[in-house]
Design an enzyme around this catalytic site. Sequence first.
Site, PDB file in Angstrom:
ATOM      1  N   HIS A   1      52.084  77.096  28.019  1.00 61.76           N
ATOM      2  CA  HIS A   1      52.064  75.894  27.185  1.00 61.76           C
ATOM      3  C   HIS A   1      52.377  76.282  25.737  1.00 61.76           C
ATOM      4  O   HIS A   1      51.969  77.341  25.274  1.00 61.76           O
ATOM      5  CB  HIS A   1      50.692  75.223  27.279  1.00 61.76           C
ATOM      6  CG  HIS A   1      50.681  73.852  26.698  1.00 61.76           C
ATOM      7  ND1 HIS A   1      50.633  73.628  25.339  1.00 61.76           N
ATOM      8  CD2 HIS A   1      50.748  72.629  27.282  1.00 61.76           C
ATOM      9  CE1 HIS A   1      50.666  72.328  25.125  1.00 61.76           C
ATOM     10  NE2 HIS A   1      50.735  71.699  26.283  1.00 61.76           N
TER      11      HIS A   1
ATOM     12  N   GLU B   1      58.692  70.500  28.102  1.00 68.41           N
ATOM     13  CA  GLU B   1      57.744  69.953  27.124  1.00 68.41           C
ATOM     14  C   GLU B   1      57.986  70.602  25.758  1.00 68.41           C
ATOM     15  O   GLU B   1      57.321  71.582  25.396  1.00 68.41           O
ATOM     16  CB  GLU B   1      56.310  70.207  27.604  1.00 68.41           C
ATOM     17  CG  GLU B   1      55.299  69.561  26.689  1.00 68.41           C
ATOM     18  CD  GLU B   1      53.889  69.650  27.217  1.00 68.41           C
ATOM     19  OE1 GLU B   1      53.490  68.741  27.944  1.00 68.41           O
ATOM     20  OE2 GLU B   1      53.193  70.624  26.895  1.00 68.41           O
TER      21      GLU B   1
HETATM   22  P1  13P Z   1      50.592  64.626  24.846  1.00 67.99           P
HETATM   23  O1  13P Z   1      50.737  63.851  26.129  1.00 67.99           O
HETATM   24  O2  13P Z   1      49.318  64.317  24.112  1.00 67.99           O
HETATM   25  O3  13P Z   1      51.805  64.554  23.995  1.00 67.99           O
HETATM   26  O4  13P Z   1      50.430  66.162  25.268  1.00 67.99           O
HETATM   27  C1  13P Z   1      51.405  66.732  26.059  1.00 67.99           C
HETATM   28  C2  13P Z   1      50.931  68.064  26.485  1.00 67.99           C
HETATM   29  O5  13P Z   1      50.812  68.967  25.663  1.00 67.99           O
HETATM   30  C3  13P Z   1      50.603  68.239  27.915  1.00 67.99           C
HETATM   31  O6  13P Z   1      50.637  69.570  28.266  1.00 67.99           O
END
Ligand code: 13P
Length: 237
Positions: free
Chosen positions: A103, A157
Amino acid sequence: MVDEAACRKSKMTQPLIIANWKMNPPDSKEAFDLASEIKKGIEGLEVEVVLCPPFVYIPQLLPAKTLLIGAQDCSWEQEGPFTGEISPQMLKNLGCTHVILGHSERRQLGETLEMVNKKAKAALAVGLLPVVCIGEEIEKEMNIVSRDIKNLILAYEPSWAISTSGGRAVSPEDMGNVAALMKRFIPSDTPILYGGSVDSNNVKSFLGPDLAQGVLVGAASLNAKEFIQLVKIAAMQ
Ligand code: 13P
């Protein structure tokens, strides 16, 4: 050794919704209540939901049979002198099915792509499904994190799309372009998720065969009503 049965990928017939609770909520009763409300709200829906709470809440949430439970990180070692680490084997023994790896919030703490690759291999070796986050440098990241690995779940992401950093979601067009790029590095049936400011209003726009097959949800997964609504919409895809 890879546990083939446990490593089989999520069937892509159902969207995969992963809740990343990050370092929330602050106490175990709140965590239990949140999971219980979500469990009740999504019963019977054609969707696979994985809650990833902080490590300390995992044992108390595992009996929630409608939900799968995952972790937010793991070591690349299975046991030994590694202070503060949690091994994939320990998570597997508890009953976890998935683990989020790489992450951007961990990468900001110094985690490298090589470390993510080692963690993913260690997770697969005990039958945990790694959900590997990919951000901005897609080709470079894909080259390293997916090296010598077949059974990944990927999550696109970018850090700038995360709600708590003031972000905004990517466009569905961008998601489609990124999915096409990622597929150059991985088997075509690898599930690709989208994460970053996903909520019940926009979740539908990211899902589709050429887009994402699921979503990785942060802030919206901490509000039971909002998350249940998001899952219901995803289940109608
Ligand atoms: P948000 O949905 O709060 O933008 O966070 C995304 C996230 O980091 C999930 O791993």
